[in-house]
Design a protein around this motif. Structure first.
Motif, PDB file in Angstrom:
ATOM      1  N   CYS A  61      45.649  38.471  30.378  1.00 55.32           N
ATOM      2  CA  CYS A  61      46.559  38.834  31.464  1.00 55.32           C
ATOM      3  C   CYS A  61      46.287  40.247  31.960  1.00 55.32           C
ATOM      4  CB  CYS A  61      48.009  38.722  31.000  1.00 55.32           C
ATOM      5  SG  CYS A  61      48.512  37.036  30.567  1.00 55.32           S
ATOM      6  N   HIS A  62      46.592  40.456  33.235  1.00 59.55           N
ATOM      7  CA  HIS A  62      46.431  41.762  33.870  1.00 59.55           C
ATOM      8  C   HIS A  62      47.678  42.021  34.703  1.00 59.55           C
ATOM      9  CE1 HIS A  62      44.331  45.212  35.454  1.00 59.55           C
ATOM     10  NE2 HIS A  62      44.401  44.778  36.701  1.00 59.55           N
ATOM     11  N   THR A  63      48.209  43.244  34.636  1.00 63.88           N
ATOM     12  CA  THR A  63      49.399  43.591  35.410  1.00 63.88           C
ATOM     13  C   THR A  63      49.212  44.961  36.051  1.00 63.88           C
ATOM     14  OG1 THR A  63      50.592  44.774  33.657  1.00 63.88           O
ATOM     15  CG2 THR A  63      50.814  42.364  33.705  1.00 63.88           C
ATOM     16  N   GLU A  64      50.194  45.340  36.851  1.00 59.54           N
ATOM     17  CA  GLU A  64      50.138  46.649  37.505  1.00 59.54           C
ATOM     18  C   GLU A  64      50.152  47.799  36.505  1.00 59.54           C
ATOM     19  OE1 GLU A  64      52.416  47.521  41.079  1.00 59.54           O
ATOM     20  OE2 GLU A  64      53.045  45.421  41.115  1.00 59.54           O
ATOM     21  N   ALA A  65      50.604  47.542  35.295  1.00 55.47           N
ATOM     22  CA  ALA A  65      50.636  48.608  34.292  1.00 55.47           C
ATOM     23  C   ALA A  65      49.243  49.164  34.020  1.00 55.47           C
ATOM     24  CB  ALA A  65      51.250  48.083  32.995  1.00 55.47           C
ATOM     25  N   ALA A  66      48.200  48.355  34.315  1.00 60.74           N
ATOM     26  CA  ALA A  66      46.823  48.793  34.080  1.00 60.74           C
ATOM     27  C   ALA A  66      46.158  49.339  35.341  1.00 60.74           C
ATOM     28  CB  ALA A  66      46.000  47.626  33.525  1.00 60.74           C
ATOM     29  N   PRO A  75      45.063  53.905  45.849  1.00 62.64           N
ATOM     30  CA  PRO A  75      46.055  53.174  46.643  1.00 62.64           C
ATOM     31  C   PRO A  75      46.421  51.842  45.998  1.00 62.64           C
ATOM     32  CG  PRO A  75      44.405  54.139  48.080  1.00 62.64           C
ATOM     33  CD  PRO A  75      43.938  54.374  46.676  1.00 62.64           C
ATOM     34  N   ARG A  76      47.710  51.550  46.004  1.00 63.48           N
ATOM     35  CA  ARG A  76      48.212  50.373  45.297  1.00 63.48           C
ATOM     36  C   ARG A  76      47.596  49.081  45.836  1.00 63.48           C
ATOM     37  NH1 ARG A  76      53.723  47.851  45.680  1.00 63.48           N
ATOM     38  NH2 ARG A  76      54.168  46.838  43.684  1.00 63.48           N
ATOM     39  N   LEU A  77      47.467  48.962  47.171  1.00 61.60           N
ATOM     40  CA  LEU A  77      46.901  47.741  47.742  1.00 61.60           C
ATOM     41  C   LEU A  77      45.446  47.547  47.330  1.00 61.60           C
ATOM     42  CD1 LEU A  77      48.367  47.394  51.353  1.00 61.60           C
ATOM     43  CD2 LEU A  77      48.679  45.868  49.402  1.00 61.60           C
ATOM     44  N   ARG A  78      44.708  48.655  47.187  1.00 56.72           N
ATOM     45  CA  ARG A  78      43.319  48.533  46.744  1.00 56.72           C
ATOM     46  C   ARG A  78      43.263  48.000  45.312  1.00 56.72           C
ATOM     47  NH1 ARG A  78      39.743  53.771  47.349  1.00 56.72           N
ATOM     48  NH2 ARG A  78      40.350  53.371  49.515  1.00 56.72           N
ATOM     49  N   GLU A  79      44.189  48.476  44.466  1.00 61.94           N
ATOM     50  CA  GLU A  79      44.240  47.973  43.098  1.00 61.94           C
ATOM     51  C   GLU A  79      44.675  46.508  43.066  1.00 61.94           C
ATOM     52  OE1 GLU A  79      43.657  49.783  39.698  1.00 61.94           O
ATOM     53  OE2 GLU A  79      42.283  50.066  41.381  1.00 61.94           O
ATOM     54  N   PHE A  80      45.596  46.132  43.968  1.00 58.55           N
ATOM     55  CA  PHE A  80      45.978  44.727  44.087  1.00 58.55           C
ATOM     56  C   PHE A  80      44.754  43.867  44.415  1.00 58.55           C
ATOM     57  CE2 PHE A  80      50.662  45.511  44.727  1.00 58.55           C
ATOM     58  CZ  PHE A  80      51.088  44.572  43.808  1.00 58.55           C
ATOM     59  N   GLU A  81      43.990  44.323  45.388  1.00 57.09           N
ATOM     60  CA  GLU A  81      42.814  43.551  45.806  1.00 57.09           C
ATOM     61  C   GLU A  81      41.836  43.387  44.650  1.00 57.09           C
ATOM     62  OE1 GLU A  81      39.604  43.479  49.488  1.00 57.09           O
ATOM     63  OE2 GLU A  81      40.596  45.364  48.944  1.00 57.09           O
ATOM     64  N   ARG A  82      41.601  44.472  43.927  1.00 59.16           N
ATOM     65  CA  ARG A  82      40.680  44.399  42.792  1.00 59.16           C
ATOM     66  C   ARG A  82      41.212  43.450  41.719  1.00 59.16           C
ATOM     67  NH1 ARG A  82      40.140  46.950  37.960  1.00 59.16           N
ATOM     68  NH2 ARG A  82      41.951  48.282  38.362  1.00 59.16           N
ATOM     69  N   ASP A 136      42.213  36.030  33.104  1.00 56.75           N
ATOM     70  CA  ASP A 136      42.654  34.683  33.456  1.00 56.75           C
ATOM     71  C   ASP A 136      43.768  34.730  34.493  1.00 56.75           C
ATOM     72  OD1 ASP A 136      40.983  33.300  31.605  1.00 56.75           O
ATOM     73  OD2 ASP A 136      42.351  33.884  29.987  1.00 56.75           O
ATOM     74  N   LEU A 137      44.636  35.744  34.378  1.00 60.68           N
ATOM     75  CA  LEU A 137      45.838  35.751  35.203  1.00 60.68           C
ATOM     76  C   LEU A 137      46.238  37.181  35.548  1.00 60.68           C
ATOM     77  CD1 LEU A 137      47.960  33.647  36.258  1.00 60.68           C
ATOM     78  CD2 LEU A 137      49.348  34.248  34.262  1.00 60.68           C
ATOM     79  N   PHE A 138      46.393  37.426  36.845  1.00 60.22           N
ATOM     80  CA  PHE A 138      47.005  38.676  37.301  1.00 60.22           C
ATOM     81  C   PHE A 138      48.458  38.377  37.628  1.00 60.22           C
ATOM     82  CE2 PHE A 138      48.041  41.256  41.228  1.00 60.22           C
ATOM     83  CZ  PHE A 138      48.453  42.373  40.510  1.00 60.22           C
ATOM     84  N   ILE A 139      49.378  39.128  37.025  1.00 56.88           N
ATOM     85  CA  ILE A 139      50.809  38.885  37.209  1.00 56.88           C
ATOM     86  C   ILE A 139      51.392  40.020  38.034  1.00 56.88           C
ATOM     87  CG2 ILE A 139      53.014  38.451  36.068  1.00 56.88           C
ATOM     88  CD1 ILE A 139      51.467  37.664  33.564  1.00 56.88           C
ATOM     89  N   SER A 140      51.954  39.669  39.180  1.00 54.45           N
ATOM     90  CA  SER A 140      52.589  40.645  40.062  1.00 54.45           C
ATOM     91  C   SER A 140      54.099  40.422  40.011  1.00 54.45           C
ATOM     92  CB  SER A 140      52.075  40.475  41.496  1.00 54.45           C
ATOM     93  OG  SER A 140      52.730  41.374  42.371  1.00 54.45           O
TER      94      SER A 140
END
Length: 436
Positions: A38-43, A49-56, A10-14
């Motif tokens: 919820c989804h965060t960078e911890a997962a 690459p961090r930006l690729r994970e951000f995009e996903r 439902d929500l990606f939290i950056s």
């Protein structure tokens, strides 16, 4: 960007690492309690690459929440907004993004057109959560149960508290090595330095786990000298000290060693002067018994009594002086018990406590007792700096206490003492004032 038919989250939290305590302790606790996925960078996957994970993460989430603060804007935020622009176009109105202002900042141009949630005032946090839940079509979360307080306050840690005892790993390792080399050890330190906690919550559990002493278990017997130290010793050993060690070990087939801890050894000089020398000679004989190890804890202001005692030769050669906790060790003692209880302590609060503790004698009990007071102010699973600020008296009240330079720890203790005094009857208050 192609819209997925079904979102995984439902929500990606950056958010910035500096804001992790609030996000994970308050926001995530509230949202997951309301059923928000919820989804965060911890997962994020390791080695990607961090930006690729951000995009996903953005693609797999219905909405993206940006927790904005000076720290967040300083952590390469521009790269993330460039990614959003590439994915959704330059027209930000099409972005599935919700800005949340945690600390006052000027919104970047690409976010200025979006409606932001303002969480800069802690009083607005519940409303912010409700607004997010409504946006995601989830019910508002209910109240969160308060976790049990993991701090002992002014009471020393005991063996059962070993899983909450942090900051003394180096000292515990050194004590193990000292005992491996010699069966008698005296632990000396100022009042409040944590001598008893080091033995009961650090050394004893480590001995039970250690393989340095060979196979077999430890029997542990403890006592305080009190007014009748020889009787206390006999009671602790369950019989005549001259024969107690072989009898105790014979009665426990799995036991190979006996550890005798004499806590607050200074009581021998303050409460039981008639038995000072016989008791000490009994301890010397026990330390010479095969399989018996003797550990004393004693306050440093009794050095003169120790130097005049029959034990001095042993104490002088085999003593360990407990120093105040260093800054990093004190941080561990503050943060780790809370983390194990599922509570996140705001970094600014940790640093404030460490700064206020600097130079304080016997500071650990003060910090632990202050944390007990602060625990009443836990918000969901987040302990903020403002809880500590609420304990600190105004400048006028500082002066009323007799000084304008009291630390927050001292003020917190003054407030606890005042509360304890107020709970007494007038007659008891008069007695307490004469004593203190």
């Amino acid at each position: 960007m192609t819209e997925p038919t079904e979102y995984q989250h439902d929500l990606f939290i950056s958010y910035a690492d500096a804001d992790r305590a609030w996000v994970e302790g308050y926001l995530l606790d509230a949202l997951t309690g309301a059923g928000v996925r919820c989804h965060t960078e911890a997962a994020f996957a390791l080695g990607v690459p961090r930006l690729r994970e951000f995009e996903r993460a953005v693609q797999e989430s219905r909405r993206t929440l940006l927790v904005l603060s000076p720290a967040y804007l300083a952590e390469g935020f521009g790269q993330f907004t460039d990614l959003l622009a590439q994915s959704y176009g330059l027209e930000t109105a099409a972005w599935p993004v919700i800005p949340l202002i945690l600390h006052p900042v000027e919104l970047p141009p690409r976010l200025a057109m979006l409606t932001a949630l303002d969480a800069a005032d802690p009083a607005d946090w519940p409303a912010v959560v409700e607004r997010l839940c409504a946006e995601l079509q989830r019910p508002a979360p209910g109240p969160a149960p308060k976790p049990a307080c993991p701090y002992p306050g002014m009471t020393p840690f005991r063996e059962a508290d070993s899983d909450r005892f942090f900051g003394r790993d180096r000292e515990v390792e050194e004590l193990l090595e000292r005992l491996r080399l010699h069966p008698f050890l005296t632990i000396i330190g100022p009042s409040g330095s944590g001598k008893s906690s080091l033995v009961f919550a650090g050394l004893i559990p480590a001995l039970r786990r250690s393989g340095l002493f060979g196979p077999g278990e430890w029997l542990v017997r403890t006592l305080r000298p009190g007014e009748a130290p020889l009787a206390a010793l006999t009671a602790a050993l369950g019989g005549d000290p001259a024969q107690a060690v072989p009898d105790l070990l014979a009665a426990q087939p799995d036991a190979r060693r006996l550890l005798l801890v004499v806590d607050q050894f200074e009581e021998l000089f303050t409460l039981a002067r008639a038995e000072v020398e016989p008791f000490q000679r009994a301890l010397l004989r026990l330390a010479e018994s095969p399989g018996c190890y003797v550990v004393l804890t004693v306050r440093a202001d009794f050095y003169a009594d120790l130097m005049a005692s029959p034990l001095w030769q042993e104490i002088q050669a085999h003593r360990f002086e407990v120093l105040p906790l260093g800054e990093e060790a004190l941080r561990q003692a503050i943060v780790r018990p809370a983390e194990d209880a599922g509570v996140f302590v705001e970094t600014a609060l940790v640093e404030r406590l460490v700064a206020d503790a600097a130079g304080e004698p016997g500071v650990l009990p003060l910090v632990q007792e202050t944390l007990v007071l602060l625990w009443e102010k836990v918000e969901r699973r987040y302990l903020p700096l403002r809880a500590y600020d609420a304990l600190v008296l105004s400048a006028r009240d500082y002066r009323a206490l007799g000084g304008a330079h009291l630390t927050g720890l001292q003020v917190a203790m003054a407030r606890r003492a005042d509360a304890a005094l107020a709970a007494l009857t007038p007659e008891q208050q008069a007695i307490a004032r004469r004593i203190f």
